[in-house]
Design an enzyme around this catalytic site. Structure first.
Site, PDB file in Angstrom:
ATOM      1  CB  SER A  60      85.952  -1.589  30.751  1.00 40.22           C
ATOM      2  OG  SER A  60      87.064  -1.263  29.961  1.00 40.22           O
ATOM      3  CE1 TYR A  99      83.668   3.136  28.774  1.00 38.72           C
ATOM      4  CE2 TYR A  99      85.852   2.158  28.920  1.00 38.72           C
ATOM      5  CZ  TYR A  99      84.493   2.023  28.689  1.00 38.72           C
ATOM      6  OH  TYR A  99      83.968   0.807  28.388  1.00 38.72           O
TER       7      TYR A  99
HETATM    8  N1  LIG Z   1      82.505  -2.415  23.113  1.00 39.85           N
HETATM    9  C1  LIG Z   1      83.548  -2.652  23.881  1.00 39.85           C
HETATM   10  O1  LIG Z   1      84.666  -2.982  23.405  1.00 39.85           O
HETATM   11  C2  LIG Z   1      83.431  -2.539  25.365  1.00 39.85           C
HETATM   12  C3  LIG Z   1      84.525  -2.947  26.125  1.00 39.85           C
HETATM   13  C4  LIG Z   1      84.443  -2.881  27.506  1.00 39.85           C
HETATM   14  C5  LIG Z   1      83.289  -2.424  28.102  1.00 39.85           C
HETATM   15  N2  LIG Z   1      82.250  -2.015  27.350  1.00 39.85           N
HETATM   16  C6  LIG Z   1      81.055  -1.550  28.060  1.00 39.85           C
HETATM   17  O2  LIG Z   1      79.966  -2.317  27.655  1.00 39.85           O
HETATM   18  C7  LIG Z   1      78.770  -1.550  27.765  1.00 39.85           C
HETATM   19  C8  LIG Z   1      78.024  -1.592  26.439  1.00 39.85           C
HETATM   20  O3  LIG Z   1      78.820  -0.955  25.457  1.00 39.85           O
HETATM   21  P1  LIG Z   1      78.647  -1.215  23.888  1.00 39.85           P
HETATM   22  O4  LIG Z   1      79.993  -1.400  23.357  1.00 39.85           O
HETATM   23  O5  LIG Z   1      77.600  -2.226  23.646  1.00 39.85           O
HETATM   24  O6  LIG Z   1      78.176   0.239  23.412  1.00 39.85           O
HETATM   25  P2  LIG Z   1      76.795   0.719  22.824  1.00 39.85           P
HETATM   26  O7  LIG Z   1      76.968   2.178  22.575  1.00 39.85           O
HETATM   27  O8  LIG Z   1      76.382  -0.140  21.699  1.00 39.85           O
HETATM   28  O9  LIG Z   1      75.797   0.483  24.043  1.00 39.85           O
HETATM   29  C9  LIG Z   1      75.649   1.389  25.099  1.00 39.85           C
HETATM   30  C10 LIG Z   1      74.164   1.590  25.331  1.00 39.85           C
HETATM   31  O10 LIG Z   1      74.014   2.491  26.437  1.00 39.85           O
HETATM   32  C11 LIG Z   1      72.897   3.306  26.128  1.00 39.85           C
HETATM   33  N3  LIG Z   1      72.922   4.570  26.870  1.00 39.85           N
HETATM   34  C12 LIG Z   1      73.833   5.576  26.751  1.00 39.85           C
HETATM   35  N4  LIG Z   1      73.450   6.620  27.523  1.00 39.85           N
HETATM   36  C13 LIG Z   1      72.306   6.238  28.152  1.00 39.85           C
HETATM   37  C14 LIG Z   1      71.440   6.874  29.062  1.00 39.85           C
HETATM   38  N5  LIG Z   1      71.661   8.136  29.494  1.00 39.85           N
HETATM   39  N6  LIG Z   1      70.350   6.205  29.504  1.00 39.85           N
HETATM   40  C15 LIG Z   1      70.101   4.950  29.058  1.00 39.85           C
HETATM   41  N7  LIG Z   1      70.879   4.295  28.188  1.00 39.85           N
HETATM   42  C16 LIG Z   1      71.965   4.936  27.736  1.00 39.85           C
HETATM   43  C17 LIG Z   1      73.031   3.583  24.634  1.00 39.85           C
HETATM   44  O11 LIG Z   1      71.823   4.046  24.081  1.00 39.85           O
HETATM   45  C18 LIG Z   1      73.478   2.232  24.113  1.00 39.85           C
HETATM   46  O12 LIG Z   1      72.385   1.443  23.697  1.00 39.85           O
HETATM   47  C19 LIG Z   1      79.209  -0.148  28.200  1.00 39.85           C
HETATM   48  O13 LIG Z   1      79.120  -0.029  29.605  1.00 39.85           O
HETATM   49  C20 LIG Z   1      80.665  -0.122  27.764  1.00 39.85           C
HETATM   50  O14 LIG Z   1      81.402   0.804  28.516  1.00 39.85           O
HETATM   51  C21 LIG Z   1      82.292  -2.056  25.990  1.00 39.85           C
END
Ligand SMILES: NC(=O)c1ccc[n+]([C@@H]2O[C@H](COP(=O)([O-])OP(=O)(O)OC[C@H]3O[C@@H](n4cnc5c(N)ncnc54)[C@H](O)[C@@H]3O)[C@@H](O)[C@H]2O)c1
Length: 260
Positions: free
Chosen positions: A150, A163
Site C-alpha cells: 500500500s 494497517y
Molecule cells: N482499496 C484500496 O485503496 C487499497 C489500497 C492499497 C492497498 N490495498 C490492499 O489491497 C488488498 C485488497 O483490498 P481491496 O481494496 O480489494 O479490499 P476488499 O475488502 O475488497 O478485499 C479484501 C479481501 O480479503 C478477504 N479477506 C479478509 N479477511 C480474510 C481472511 N481472514 N481470510 C481470507 N480472506 C480474507 C476479503 O474477504 C476480501 O475479499 C488488501 O491487502 C488491501 O490492504 C487496497
C-alpha cells in the site's frame, strides 16, 4: 512488436495462479488480468458465495478458474489451500497475497484485538503463505509471488496506523523472502496501490480525507482496480520480469512521489 513477442514475454498459458483475497475488489481485477493472460486462476477467499461469483465472471471471460475457501488467520487453512489447489493443478506457479483488512480508529482507543486481527490477516498470513507455497514452489522448480502492500508501506497515514504498520512490514518481508528464494527460482515482489474506492475504504474515507487524497495525488483521481493489472503481469511474467525480484511497484497516481 508482434503479438507472438508479447505472448512470449508476458503470456501465462499453462500456469496456475492462486489469488488470496481474490473475491475482493482489487483481487478480483487481478484475477481477471491473470486469466486474460492465459493463467488458470484459483480464487481463494473467506466466503464461498463471493468466490463462486468471481469464478463465474472469470469463466464468462473465457478463463479457467476454480475457488477454494480459506481463512488466512489459520495456518492449517493456508496449508489446506495449497493441498486443495494441487487437486486442481499439478503445480502452482503464481501466488498473489491480496487479502487485507483496514480499520480507522484513534490510537488511544484501539484494542489488542484490533491490532492482532489486522496483523494476522495483513502480515502473518503473508509470511505463512510465502512459506507454505514457497516450499511447494522450491520443490516444483520455481515460481512467482506478489504481495499487495500500500502507499502506507512507505507512509504512516493518520488513523490507519495499525494497517500502515502491517503494510510497511509486508514490504520489508517481501524484500527478505526475495533474498531467501532468489537462488531457488522464485521471484518475490510487491505492488503498492494508492487509493482505490473499495468497501473497506468507505469506513475510513470521510470527505475531508478524500479532499486530502485528491490534494496529495498528482493525477487527481482514485485508481481503477484494472489499473493494477499491468504491474502484476510484469512481475509474474515468464520473461519480461525475469530479473525483477525484491522490489515493489507503486500504482498510486504519483501519491508517493509527491510526498517525498
Ligand atoms: N482499496 C484500496 O485503496 C487499497 C489500497 C492499497 C492497498 N490495498 C490492499 O489491497 C488488498 C485488497 O483490498 P481491496 O481494496 O480489494 O479490499 P476488499 O475488502 O475488497 O478485499 C479484501 C479481501 O480479503 C478477504 N479477506 C479478509 N479477511 C480474510 C481472511 N481472514 N481470510 C481470507 N480472506 C480474507 C476479503 O474477504 C476480501 O475479499 C488488501 O491487502 C488491501 O490492504 C487496497
Amino acid at each position: 512488436m508482434g503479438a507472438d513477442y508479447l505472448k512470449e514475454m508476458f503470456g501465462l498459458e499453462g500456469q496456475t495462479a492462486v489469488v488470496v483475497g481474490g473475491a475482493g475488489v482489487l483481487g478480483g481485477a487481478l484475477c481477471r488480468g491473470l486469466v486474460q493472460a492465459g493463467a488458470k486462476v484459483i480464487v481463494a477467499d473467506l466466503m464461498e458465495e463471493p468466490c463462486r461469483k468471481q469464478v463465474d465472471e472469470l469463466t464468462q471471460l473465457g478463463g479457467q478458474a476454480a475457488y477454494v475457501v480459506v481463512d488466512v488467520t489459520s495456518r492449517e487453512s493456508i496449508e489446506s489451500l495449497l493441498a486443495d489447489s494441487l487437486k486442481q493443478s499439478e503445480r502452482i506457479e503464481i501466488l498473489v497475497n491480496c487479502a487485507g483488512v483496514n480499520a480507522g480508529n484513534d490510537f488511544l482507543d484501539a484494542t489488542d484485538q484490533d491490532w492482532d486481527r489486522i496483523m494476522a490477516i495483513n502480515l502473518r498470513a503473508v509470511f505463512q503463505a510465502c512459506q507454505v507455497f514457497g516450499r511447494h514452489m522450491i520443490q516444483a522448480g520455481g515460481g512467482k509471488i506478489v504481495n499487495i502492500g500500500s502507499v502506507t508501506s512507505h507512509l504512516p497515514l493518520s488513523r490507519v496506523w495499525a494497517y500502515s504498520a502491517s503494510k510497511a512490514a509486508v514490504l520489508n518481508l517481501t524484500r527478505n523472502v526475495a533474498q531467501e528464494f532468489a537462488e531457488k527460482g522464485i521471484r518475490v515482489n510487491a505492488i503498492c496501490p494508492g487509493f482505490f474506492p473499495a468497501e473497506q475504504n468507505r469506513k475510513v474515507l470521510t470527505q475531508e480525507r478524500i479532499d486530502n487524497i485528491m490534494h496529495g495525488t498528482p493525477m487527481k483521481r482514485f485508481g481503477e482496480p484494472e489499473e493494477l493489472i499491468g504491474a502484476l503481469l510484469l512481475l509474474v511474467s515468464p520473461i519480461a520480469g525475469q530479473f525483477i525480484t525484491g522490489t515493489h511497484i507503486n500504482v498510486d497516481g504519483g501519491f508517493t512521489a509527491a510526498w517525498f
